[in-house]
Design an enzyme around this catalytic site. Sequence first.
Site, mmCIF file in Angstrom:
data_model
loop_
_atom_site.group_PDB
_atom_site.id
_atom_site.type_symbol
_atom_site.label_atom_id
_atom_site.label_comp_id
_atom_site.label_asym_id
_atom_site.label_seq_id
_atom_site.Cartn_x
_atom_site.Cartn_y
_atom_site.Cartn_z
ATOM 1 N N CYS A 4 -4.919 -19.985 -43.407
ATOM 2 C CA CYS A 4 -6.266 -20.467 -43.523
ATOM 3 C C CYS A 4 -6.444 -21.200 -44.921
ATOM 4 O O CYS A 4 -6.149 -20.428 -45.941
ATOM 5 C CB CYS A 4 -7.543 -19.522 -43.283
ATOM 6 S SG CYS A 4 -9.011 -20.083 -43.484
ATOM 7 N N HIS B 202 -18.322 -22.350 -43.097
ATOM 8 C CA HIS B 202 -18.869 -22.753 -44.442
ATOM 9 C C HIS B 202 -20.106 -23.760 -44.388
ATOM 10 O O HIS B 202 -20.247 -24.326 -43.293
ATOM 11 C CB HIS B 202 -17.576 -23.628 -45.023
ATOM 12 C CG HIS B 202 -17.125 -25.007 -44.247
ATOM 13 N ND1 HIS B 202 -16.032 -24.705 -43.059
ATOM 14 C CD2 HIS B 202 -17.310 -26.140 -44.327
ATOM 15 C CE1 HIS B 202 -15.839 -25.751 -42.412
ATOM 16 N NE2 HIS B 202 -16.411 -26.752 -43.124
ATOM 17 N N THR C 118 -13.031 -29.440 -39.313
ATOM 18 C CA THR C 118 -11.899 -29.391 -39.552
ATOM 19 C C THR C 118 -11.177 -28.300 -39.935
ATOM 20 O O THR C 118 -9.872 -28.264 -39.808
ATOM 21 C CB THR C 118 -11.601 -30.816 -40.442
ATOM 22 O OG1 THR C 118 -12.256 -30.537 -41.690
ATOM 23 C CG2 THR C 118 -12.184 -32.031 -39.617
ATOM 24 N N ASN D 10 -20.564 -27.354 -39.610
ATOM 25 C CA ASN D 10 -19.974 -27.937 -38.351
ATOM 26 C C ASN D 10 -19.162 -26.785 -37.743
ATOM 27 O O ASN D 10 -18.645 -25.841 -38.332
ATOM 28 C CB ASN D 10 -18.961 -28.918 -38.697
ATOM 29 C CG ASN D 10 -19.475 -30.285 -39.250
ATOM 30 O OD1 ASN D 10 -20.654 -30.374 -39.126
ATOM 31 N ND2 ASN D 10 -18.760 -30.948 -40.236
HETATM 32 P P1 DGP Z 1 -15.683 -29.566 -41.831
HETATM 33 O O1 DGP Z 1 -15.322 -30.934 -41.495
HETATM 34 O O2 DGP Z 1 -16.980 -29.374 -41.714
HETATM 35 O O3 DGP Z 1 -14.526 -28.427 -41.472
HETATM 36 O O4 DGP Z 1 -15.496 -29.716 -43.438
HETATM 37 C C1 DGP Z 1 -14.173 -29.342 -44.364
HETATM 38 C C2 DGP Z 1 -14.377 -29.808 -45.234
HETATM 39 O O5 DGP Z 1 -13.315 -29.159 -46.454
HETATM 40 C C3 DGP Z 1 -13.994 -31.214 -45.445
HETATM 41 O O6 DGP Z 1 -15.481 -31.840 -46.274
HETATM 42 C C4 DGP Z 1 -12.883 -31.482 -46.619
HETATM 43 C C5 DGP Z 1 -12.976 -30.092 -47.381
HETATM 44 N N1 DGP Z 1 -11.652 -29.583 -47.689
HETATM 45 C C6 DGP Z 1 -10.300 -29.515 -46.855
HETATM 46 N N2 DGP Z 1 -9.328 -29.280 -47.515
HETATM 47 C C7 DGP Z 1 -9.973 -28.730 -48.800
HETATM 48 C C8 DGP Z 1 -9.325 -28.463 -50.078
HETATM 49 O O7 DGP Z 1 -8.260 -28.063 -50.116
HETATM 50 N N3 DGP Z 1 -10.170 -28.276 -51.112
HETATM 51 C C9 DGP Z 1 -11.333 -28.575 -51.174
HETATM 52 N N4 DGP Z 1 -11.819 -28.507 -52.417
HETATM 53 N N5 DGP Z 1 -11.871 -29.202 -50.075
HETATM 54 C C10 DGP Z 1 -11.093 -29.206 -48.945
#
Ligand code: DGP
Length: 113
Positions: free
Chosen positions: A4, A99, A94, A86
């Site tokens: 994860c 979160h 995603t 989401n």
């Molecule tokens: P969601 O689409 O609601 O699952 O949002 C996932 C968010 O996580 C998306 O806005 C981008 C962020 N995200 C994904 N991978 C990383 C990461 O490795 N670091 C950070 N800081 N944010 C990430």
Amino acid sequence: MSDCIFCNIIAGKIPSTRVYEDESIYAFRDISPQAPIHILVITKEHVESAAKLNVGNSHLAAKCFEAIAIIAESEGLKDGFRVITNAGKAGGQTVPHLHFHILGGKTLGEGLV
Ligand code: DGP
């Protein structure tokens, strides 16, 4: 969970810009911000999404919102902000780790939502 992304961020195996942390919550800046301030508030315990909250773990959601209020204050979001979570594929999730997005730093439109 070892595969994860967010569990690996909490463990420090993936770098992140931390804005808040306590015994049950971690918050950091989103990698692709959709507002001047875009912070993710996550539970240290792996919960897949809001769809997996129940009587046994819903205190973690309350903890998230306590952190959100603290973060909004420290980020100077006195005029307001938006919180989004989401859940699942159709919800646009995603990363399958619960979160909450804090979006702010500008006046947000009335779309979604
Ligand atoms: P969601 O689409 O609601 O699952 O949002 C996932 C968010 O996580 C998306 O806005 C981008 C962020 N995200 C994904 N991978 C990383 C990461 O490795 N670091 C950070 N800081 N944010 C990430």
